[in-house]
Design a protein around this motif. Structure first.
Motif, short mmCIF file in Angstrom:
data_model
loop_
_atom_site.label_atom_id
_atom_site.label_comp_id
_atom_site.label_asym_id
_atom_site.label_seq_id
_atom_site.Cartn_x
_atom_site.Cartn_y
_atom_site.Cartn_z
N ARG A 72 12.71 -40.09 -7.92
CA ARG A 72 12.32 -39.73 -9.27
C ARG A 72 12.24 -40.97 -10.16
N GLY A 73 11.26 -40.95 -11.06
CA GLY A 73 11.20 -41.96 -12.11
C GLY A 73 10.73 -43.32 -11.65
N PRO B 287 14.05 -49.73 -14.57
CA PRO B 287 13.65 -49.03 -15.80
C PRO B 287 13.42 -50.01 -16.94
N ASP C 233 7.42 -36.13 -12.42
CA ASP C 233 7.85 -37.44 -11.90
C ASP C 233 8.72 -37.32 -10.64
#
Ligand SMILES: C[S@@+](CC[C@H](N)C(=O)[O-])C[C@H]1O[C@@H](n2cnc3c(N)ncnc32)[C@H](O)[C@@H]1O
Length: 669
Positions: free
Chosen positions: A362-363, A216, A384
């Motif tokens: 996810r993501g 991230p 997402d």
């Protein structure tokens, strides 16, 4: 199955992440545990096989061999000793790194100097620098030189992990991990660096955790500009997906619990079959749309994927659904959960999620979503949420066959083999004569028995020693609506798995593991679906020995292998075989063009490549070739035939003619 090419490329030392490795294909991901065989034990079993008999010839061969082996061991002893000392020194160095406290930077210099000296000493070793080894097979090799190299390579990687972890602790103490810090991007890159080392050490869980922390931040702080940036981003996300998948496959329950007498399971899988069919999921359309020449090529997503991706993206409107399903179930690409639910409907998706045949992520870091959370999200999935398949679904004539997506074994995970070129060889090469009963030994996904049921057998019995394979057989039997014709699905070693009342059978089909793996050196042979023992024929031999007790006298056996020295194979088969009482075998070996054994390298490092070649030479393997063996029985004298054909597994028309050629050959003599 095997591309006979140099699979280990010593010049390509840049680690570029894990890749799926077809049987014998290039390996970038380390391998699993397997009990080591003692060197001398290996020598004797091999001696027996090569000599093919007991008595004076065998004894003289073996004593000469053992003398030669001993000389080898003595010559190599100095090298092994050097490797042992280097690995011990590196392991010691690592524990000293682990013990360094923050703020003790002055203690680093002497450690660095010691490390330089150790590394220097390894550069000119006989089989290359162990620092160039990319991944550490988990299978211990019984070869002391190979084992020594891997111990050093492991120690080097672990030392690097200890160093990077010290840097991370120091950076954390300075607050570089805080979102407001200008160093936060560099901090995330360091975590990524450790994750890559963990992957090379086969420590997936640790790698997954690190990537979840790093990605991230990297996505938020780094600019992925231009085509290079896009490629880097794509690579990172692939890395996360692969790691997430490896994590997921270790969860208990993956593909378990299908019951072919449970009507709800049958209905759910029938619904899946109908949904796939409704979208046109069939061989001809898929090959036409992707321009991939043969289905077997889908074994390697990277090989056929990129060109196919571009074509699938341009699919006409009415084929868009099929394009998505091909990307999902054959190219292992992620597809938005919402889209997949639209295509297959909620009940199908629920079932696939419950059986962990698909996984939701996810993501940006592809974080795993638990199946129960994914189920809740099904009806209204956020944009997402993506889904990837843990299985591949292959169209085989009128059948749909699921196999594992992952092809390398790891930490207790034993993959169920994809449809490889040998699978296709037997699909088309086995006789399609109407019979009452078929026994599919080494069944894997069950593909051979299912093809028989669909085309020419009234009943089929499936045997494999990998319990996961039998989960896939149940899935595939139900998916194809063939549960009524199944006589039994048994776990265990060949015929020993069968209950006493089963058989004898009209036909035996076998695609056994067949990669020659002398001294366990070829780390890419270590999957249960691949490892055929020292000479590659351990399982084939056991199958042939059981024929007399399990095949009807008028029955026949078909086996596919990638085999050593095929011109002598029919004689070997005759030696292994026990025929039904009063009957003699007619054996035909169909072989592709012979390739020199030195081109055959199911290995993952330079040292393995050299030692594997030496070991192949010692067991007497000169050539390798695709082989299909057909055996039937008569009251006449035994006969053996050998037929050479340039390409075998790839030629469907020719494969379909094998049985007729065999019968013609048998009746002529
Ligand atoms: C090459 S795969 C064959 C898969 C499938 N039949 C095909 O044609 O695609 C070999 C299979 O044999 C199984 N196997 C290996 N040794 C065995 C044994 N001793 N008894 C039963 N199955 C075995 C492996 O688990 C693997 O599933």
């Amino acid at each position: 199955m095997l591309s006979i090419s140099a699979m280990y490329c010593p010049h390509n030392s840049a680690w570029d992440g894990p890749r799926i490795a077809p049987r014998g294909g290039e390996l970038r991901w380390p391998l699993p545990e397997k009990p080591a065989r003692r060197y001398l034990g290996w020598s004797w079993s091999r001696c027996n096989r090569v000599a093919g008999a007991s008595g004076a010839a065998a004894a003289s061969f073996c004593s000469a061999h053992v003398r030669r082996s001993s000389r080898h061991l003595i010559v190599r002893a100095a090298l092994v000793e050097q490797l042992t000392q280097a690995s011990e020194a590196l392991e010691m160095l690592r524990s000293r790194w682990d013990a360094i406290e923050l703020g003790e930077a002055e203690r680093l210099q002497p450690l660095a100097e010691e490390e330089v000296a150790i590394r220097e000493g390894m550069r000119s070793l006989e089989f290359g620098d162990p620092a160039e080894i990319q991944a550490i097979p988990q299978t211990p090799s019984a070869d002391p030189v190979v084992a020594g190299y891997y111990r050093v390579a492991r120690a080097l990687l672990e030392l690097e992990v200890a160093q990077k972890e010290w840097e991370v602790r120091t950076a954390q103490a300075a607050g570089f991990d805080q979102p407001s810090s200008p160093e936060v991007g560099a901090f995330a890159s360091r975590l990524l660096g450790i994750a890559l080392l963990r992957i090379r050490l086969f420590q997936h869980s640790e790698a997954y955790e690190l990537l979840q922390r790093a990605l991230p931040t990297m996505m938020a702080t780094q600019q992925f500009v231009g085509s290079e940036g896009a490629a880097a981003k794509h690579w990172l996300q692939n890395l996360c997906r692969s790691t997430a998948m490896s994590q997921m496959l270790r969860e208990p329950g993956h593909m378990q619990g299908i019951d072919i007498s449970n009507s709800e399971h049958l209905e759910r899988l029938q619904a899946l079959r109908e949904e796939l069919r409704a979208c046109g999921y069939a061989a001809k359309d898929i090959l036409g749309m992707t321009q991939v020449p043969t289905l077997e090529m889908f074994a390697d997503d990277d090989l056929c994927g990129q060109a196919a991706d571009a074509l699938l993206a341009r699919a006409p409107e009415e084929q868009k659904g099929l394009a998505e399903l091909v990307r999902f179930f054959l190219l292992s690409r992620p597809v938005p959960l919402k889209r997949l639910t639209e295509l297959m409907g909620s009940p199908c998706m629920e079932f696939l999620l419950e059986k962990q045949a698909v996984t939701v992520i996810r993501g940006p870091s592809c974080a795993l979503v638990k199946a129960e959370d994914a189920l809740k999200a099904l009806e209204n999935a956020a944009d997402d949420f993506y889904c990837f398949a843990n299985i591949k679904i292959w169209p085989v004539e009128d059948l749909l066959i699921a196999t594992d997506r992952q092809t390398w074994p790891s930490q207790g995970f034993e993959p169920v083999m994809y449809l490889s070129d040998d699978s296709w060889g037997l699909i088309y090469g086995a006789p399609r004569e109407e019979v009452e009963s078929v026994l599919d030994l080494c069944t894997g996904s069950g593909v051979q028995g299912l093809v028989a049921l669909q085309n020419y057998a009234k009943t089929a019995t499936f045997v494999d020693l990998n319990p996961r394979a039998l989960d896939f057989v149940r899935f595939n039997v139900a998916l194809n609506g063939l549960s009524q014709k199944v006589s039994g699905i048994y776990e265990g070693n060949l015929y020993q798995a069968l209950p006493p009342e089963s058989g004898p059978f009209d036909a035996i089909l076998a695609n056994p593991p067949f990669l020659p793996n002398p001294r366990g050196i070829g780390s890419q042979c270590s999957a249960k679906f691949g490892d055929g023992g020292d000479f590659g024929e351990d399982i084939l031999e056991a199958i042939l020995q059981g024929v007399a007790d399990h095949l009807k006298p008028a029955g026949h056996l078909s086996a596919v292998t990638y085999a050593p020295n095929t011109p002598e194979m029919a004689e070997r088969i005759a030696r292994y075989l026990k025929s039904p009482d009063e009957m003699s075998p007619c054996i035909t070996v169909f072989s592709s063009k012979l390739k020199p054994a030195k081109e055959f390298k199911p290995v993952s490092s330079a040292v393995e490549a050299v030692r594997y070649q030496e070991a192949l030479d010692e067991v007497g393997i000169k050539t390798m070739a695709e082989a299909i063996t057909l055996v039937s029985f008569e009251e006449k004298a035994a006969q053996t035939h050998f037929v050479l054909k340039e390409h075998l597994f790839q030629d469907e028309g020719y494969l379909r003619s094998l049985w007729k050629q065999h019968l013609d050959g048998c009746s002529k003599t």
